[in-house]
Write a protein that holds these residues in place. Structure first.
Motif, PDB file in Angstrom:
ATOM      1  N   ARG A  70       0.795  -1.107  -0.193  1.00 40.92           N
ATOM      2  CA  ARG A  70      -0.038  -0.046   0.170  1.00 40.92           C
ATOM      3  C   ARG A  70       0.919   1.227   0.110  1.00 40.92           C
ATOM      4  NH1 ARG A  70      -3.962  -1.026   4.813  1.00 40.92           N
ATOM      5  NH2 ARG A  70      -4.233  -3.029   4.065  1.00 40.92           N
ATOM      6  N   ARG A  71       2.064   1.390   0.723  1.00 42.60           N
ATOM      7  CA  ARG A  71       2.777   2.545   0.807  1.00 42.60           C
ATOM      8  C   ARG A  71       3.377   2.699  -0.446  1.00 42.60           C
ATOM      9  NH1 ARG A  71       5.983   1.503   6.604  1.00 42.60           N
ATOM     10  NH2 ARG A  71       4.192   2.136   7.948  1.00 42.60           N
ATOM     11  N   ALA A  72       4.033   1.554  -1.099  1.00 44.04           N
ATOM     12  CA  ALA A  72       4.500   1.529  -2.593  1.00 44.04           C
ATOM     13  C   ALA A  72       3.574   1.979  -3.534  1.00 44.04           C
ATOM     14  CB  ALA A  72       5.249   0.190  -2.841  1.00 44.04           C
ATOM     15  N   ALA A  74       0.783   4.150  -2.999  1.00 38.25           N
ATOM     16  CA  ALA A  74       0.879   5.540  -2.699  1.00 38.25           C
ATOM     17  C   ALA A  74       1.795   6.415  -3.044  1.00 38.25           C
ATOM     18  CB  ALA A  74       0.661   5.512  -1.061  1.00 38.25           C
ATOM     19  N   ARG A  75       3.146   5.663  -2.905  1.00 37.14           N
ATOM     20  CA  ARG A  75       4.239   6.372  -3.578  1.00 37.14           C
ATOM     21  C   ARG A  75       4.272   6.672  -5.143  1.00 37.14           C
ATOM     22  NH1 ARG A  75       8.824   3.436  -0.311  1.00 37.14           N
ATOM     23  NH2 ARG A  75       8.120   4.393   1.794  1.00 37.14           N
ATOM     24  N   LEU A  76       3.720   5.860  -5.586  1.00 37.60           N
ATOM     25  CA  LEU A  76       3.820   5.646  -6.927  1.00 37.60           C
ATOM     26  C   LEU A  76       2.615   6.618  -7.628  1.00 37.60           C
ATOM     27  CD1 LEU A  76       4.349   2.194  -8.026  1.00 37.60           C
ATOM     28  CD2 LEU A  76       5.691   3.839  -8.518  1.00 37.60           C
ATOM     29  N   ASP A  78       1.508   9.275  -6.031  1.00 34.78           N
ATOM     30  CA  ASP A  78       2.015  10.649  -5.645  1.00 34.78           C
ATOM     31  C   ASP A  78       3.053  11.107  -6.897  1.00 34.78           C
ATOM     32  OD1 ASP A  78       0.472  10.882  -3.232  1.00 34.78           O
ATOM     33  OD2 ASP A  78       2.252  10.229  -1.989  1.00 34.78           O
ATOM     34  N   GLY A  79       3.888  10.382  -7.169  1.00 34.73           N
ATOM     35  CA  GLY A  79       4.977  10.934  -8.090  1.00 34.73           C
ATOM     36  C   GLY A  79       4.737  10.515  -9.377  1.00 34.73           C
TER      37      GLY A  79
END
Length: 79
Positions: A70-72, A74-76, A78-79
């Motif tokens: 989930r964190r990965a 979310a990072r993808l 965002d950027g």
């Protein structure tokens, strides 16, 4: 209780019933005390039961890999 023995009346009947119940409870306690395991076994049994109860009723922690995914994601996103 028959009144033919000359001892049983309404008052004696209640006394005999109470004595019978007390004798039954005392016998049950004696049997339970004979079968009771030692303190270490009781502690181990209670701990095992507690762990099972917590697993059954408690919230399960999130899976570690799922949190990382989930964190990965979310990072993808965002950027």
């Amino acid at each position: 209780m028959a009144q033919s023995d000359g001892r049983a009346g309404p008052g004696n009947d209640m006394l005999c019933l109470a004595a019978g119940v007390a004798d039954l409870v005392a016998e049950g306690l004696r049997v339970m005390a004979r079968r009771m395991p030692g303190p270490a076994e009781v502690r181990q049994e209670l701990r095992a039961r507690g762990e099972l109860a917590l697993r059954r009723n408690g919230a399960a922690p999130e899976a570690h890999l799922e949190v990382l995914a989930r964190r990965a994601a979310a990072r993808l996103g965002d950027g």
